[in-house]
Write an enzyme that holds these catalytic residues in place. Sequence first.
Site, short mmCIF file in Angstrom:
data_model
loop_
_atom_site.label_atom_id
_atom_site.label_comp_id
_atom_site.label_asym_id
_atom_site.label_seq_id
_atom_site.Cartn_x
_atom_site.Cartn_y
_atom_site.Cartn_z
N LYS A 19 1.96 -3.67 6.68
CA LYS A 19 2.38 -3.65 5.27
C LYS A 19 3.90 -3.47 5.18
CE LYS A 19 -1.53 -4.53 3.49
NZ LYS A 19 -1.78 -5.83 2.90
N SER B 140 0.84 -1.21 0.00
CA SER B 140 0.00 0.00 0.00
C SER B 140 0.86 1.25 0.00
CB SER B 140 -0.86 -0.04 1.27
OG SER B 140 -1.48 1.20 1.49
N TYR C 253 -2.12 -1.16 11.02
CA TYR C 253 -2.34 -1.68 9.67
C TYR C 253 -1.16 -1.31 8.76
CZ TYR C 253 -3.82 -1.84 4.82
OH TYR C 253 -3.84 -2.06 3.46
P1 NAD Z 1 -10.99 -6.95 1.13
O1 NAD Z 1 -11.21 -6.93 2.60
O2 NAD Z 1 -12.14 -6.66 0.23
O3 NAD Z 1 -10.36 -8.37 0.69
C1 NAD Z 1 -9.56 -9.14 1.54
C2 NAD Z 1 -10.12 -10.55 1.53
O4 NAD Z 1 -9.29 -11.35 2.35
C3 NAD Z 1 -11.53 -10.62 2.11
O5 NAD Z 1 -12.36 -11.35 1.22
C4 NAD Z 1 -11.36 -11.37 3.44
O6 NAD Z 1 -12.48 -12.15 3.74
C5 NAD Z 1 -10.12 -12.19 3.14
N1 NAD Z 1 -9.30 -12.56 4.32
C6 NAD Z 1 -8.85 -11.75 5.30
N2 NAD Z 1 -8.10 -12.45 6.17
C7 NAD Z 1 -8.07 -13.73 5.71
C8 NAD Z 1 -7.44 -14.92 6.16
N3 NAD Z 1 -6.70 -14.97 7.28
N4 NAD Z 1 -7.62 -16.06 5.43
C9 NAD Z 1 -8.37 -16.05 4.31
N5 NAD Z 1 -8.98 -14.96 3.84
C10 NAD Z 1 -8.83 -13.80 4.52
O7 NAD Z 1 -9.78 -5.96 0.83
P2 NAD Z 1 -9.26 -5.39 -0.56
O8 NAD Z 1 -9.62 -3.95 -0.62
O9 NAD Z 1 -9.61 -6.29 -1.68
O10 NAD Z 1 -7.69 -5.45 -0.27
C11 NAD Z 1 -6.91 -6.54 -0.69
C12 NAD Z 1 -5.49 -6.34 -0.22
O11 NAD Z 1 -5.02 -5.10 -0.72
C13 NAD Z 1 -5.32 -6.26 1.29
O12 NAD Z 1 -4.10 -6.87 1.63
C14 NAD Z 1 -5.25 -4.78 1.57
O13 NAD Z 1 -4.54 -4.49 2.74
C15 NAD Z 1 -4.52 -4.29 0.34
N6 NAD Z 1 -4.78 -2.88 0.02
C16 NAD Z 1 -6.06 -2.44 -0.13
C17 NAD Z 1 -6.29 -1.11 -0.42
C18 NAD Z 1 -7.70 -0.57 -0.55
O14 NAD Z 1 -7.86 0.64 -0.42
N7 NAD Z 1 -8.70 -1.39 -0.81
C19 NAD Z 1 -5.21 -0.23 -0.60
C20 NAD Z 1 -3.91 -0.73 -0.47
C21 NAD Z 1 -3.71 -2.06 -0.15
C1 WQD Z 2 -9.67 9.52 0.71
C2 WQD Z 2 -9.90 11.01 0.96
C3 WQD Z 2 -10.39 11.61 3.24
C4 WQD Z 2 -14.26 9.63 3.52
C5 WQD Z 2 -7.08 4.59 2.98
C6 WQD Z 2 -6.03 3.92 3.84
C7 WQD Z 2 -4.84 3.54 3.01
C8 WQD Z 2 -5.24 2.71 1.80
C9 WQD Z 2 -6.35 3.36 1.03
C10 WQD Z 2 -5.05 0.37 2.35
C11 WQD Z 2 -9.24 11.52 2.23
C12 WQD Z 2 -11.56 11.92 2.33
C13 WQD Z 2 -13.05 10.10 3.04
C14 WQD Z 2 -15.28 10.56 3.83
C15 WQD Z 2 -13.84 12.35 3.12
N1 WQD Z 2 -5.76 1.43 2.19
N2 WQD Z 2 -12.86 11.43 2.84
N3 WQD Z 2 -15.04 11.89 3.61
O1 WQD Z 2 -7.44 7.70 3.70
O2 WQD Z 2 -6.43 7.97 1.38
O3 WQD Z 2 -6.49 5.76 2.41
O4 WQD Z 2 -7.44 3.70 1.92
O5 WQD Z 2 -3.88 0.22 2.29
O6 WQD Z 2 -3.98 2.84 3.84
O7 WQD Z 2 -5.67 4.82 4.86
O8 WQD Z 2 -8.61 6.76 1.63
O9 WQD Z 2 -10.92 6.71 0.84
O10 WQD Z 2 -10.51 6.86 3.33
O11 WQD Z 2 -10.01 8.82 1.91
O12 WQD Z 2 -13.67 13.55 2.95
O13 WQD Z 2 -16.37 10.20 4.32
O14 WQD Z 2 -11.31 11.22 1.13
O15 WQD Z 2 -10.22 12.61 4.19
O16 WQD Z 2 -8.76 12.80 1.98
P1 WQD Z 2 -7.20 7.16 2.36
P2 WQD Z 2 -10.08 7.21 1.95
#
Ligand code: NAD
Ligand code: WQD
Length: 343
Positions: free
Chosen positions: A157, A128, A153
């Site tokens: 990562k 991330s 969290y």
């Molecule tokens: P998500 O929660 O939709 O998907 C994660 C999936 O993993 C879920 O279906 C959950 O049920 C499953 N899971 C969790 N722990 C598990 C375990 N121990 N065994 C088996 N299954 C398990 O999340 P996402 O948004 O699809 O994110 C996927 C990956 O990307 C994650 O590692 C997350 O940290 C990373 N990521 C997400 C974002 C984002 O904003 N969505 C941003 C950066 C990184």
């Molecule tokens: C985006 C912008 C908020 C909600 C998060 C995690 C990051 C990564 C991605 C996993 C910000 C603003 C949001 C609302 C708002 N995930 N906002 N009103 O914070 O960039 O990142 O998701 O790795 O680790 O921290 O994403 O979508 O929460 O926010 O104004 O109700 O929208 O302040 O500027 P963020 P977000």
Amino acid sequence: MSNSNKVLVTGGAGYIGSHTVVSLVQAGFTPIILDNFSNSDPAVIDNVMEILQQKITCIDGDCRSAELTESIFKDHNISGVIHFAASKAVGESVEKPLLYYGNNLLSLVTVMETMKKFGVTDLVFSSSCTVYGQPDKLPVTEETERKPAASPYGNTKKICEDIISDVVQSETGFRAISLRYFNPIGAHPSGSIGELPIGVPNNLVPFVSQTAAGIRESITVFGDDYNTPDGTCIRDYIHVMDLADAHVRSLLFLTEQPDENYYNMFNLGTGKGNSVMEVLKCFEEVNAIPVNYQIGPRRSGDIEQIYANVYKAENILGWKATRTMPEALADTWKWQQSLKKFS
Ligand code: NAD
Ligand code: WQD
């Protein structure tokens, strides 16, 4: 990677995982999903199969169970792994750090132990942009210094990246890529799969689309007094199908590597920053629907702005984002409207 085209996709029922499963099948891979449905709904798998018009193997279980992961590697000739499974809510990780360290670190370690046992070398890991914190210089390149994590969290990562790096250096054969996602948004263009937040969404775009749908009364814009052109925070929003394609490209890239013990990390973004107000206005415009909003105070822990330098992924992986913000927000709305299926 062996001759098999079977890829273990942990967390494959989740938001990014389910879209990646679609892209994997379309690229000729056979995904084997392992998901414990802690943050997803089994109906997602039905919808993925509907899009693909074929059956997908999905195992309901936890990737912290070595017994289970070993049985999967035994039953299927797994050639590579995409590891999505993790807990991902930043706020919850502050309240429940053990849950986050326990799930995110043990899942990775168990999966890598099993890969080692079965001689499977190729790993793509979900990292991330959170590892950069608030960078001193924009856009961020992969050489930008990682900041001390602002949440458990974020720390998982960073630690997972370090685990992978250490293992690649010491264990002959491992080849791995960490993909540092910026802000994933959007949905499959069919509207059949998308982000399925449980409870009140934390992220911007699901909150916007639920507000447009009337599920939430209005959205609070967290602060309009930042040092940005319109005063609201700036992020690099990337279409989830572009992310999905990057995973396929990464796996193929690993199979093409002549060297063992390969490790690299890549930013996955568009290279362009957009403000919260720009996202809101774009959603209203592209979907011709008003979104109630009010300006509120800053959200604690938010960084002012971040967006990616994306040249490394383009130059080395041969991947770059092709979908636009209006496309992503139109796909989000299509998905939001089809969500009745899940209720
Ligand atoms: P998500 O929660 O939709 O998907 C994660 C999936 O993993 C879920 O279906 C959950 O049920 C499953 N899971 C969790 N722990 C598990 C375990 N121990 N065994 C088996 N299954 C398990 O999340 P996402 O948004 O699809 O994110 C996927 C990956 O990307 C994650 O590692 C997350 O940290 C990373 N990521 C997400 C974002 C984002 O904003 N969505 C941003 C950066 C990184
Ligand atoms: C985006 C912008 C908020 C909600 C998060 C995690 C990051 C990564 C991605 C996993 C910000 C603003 C949001 C609302 C708002 N995930 N906002 N009103 O914070 O960039 O990142 O998701 O790795 O680790 O921290 O994403 O979508 O929460 O926010 O104004 O109700 O929208 O302040 O500027 P963020 P977000």
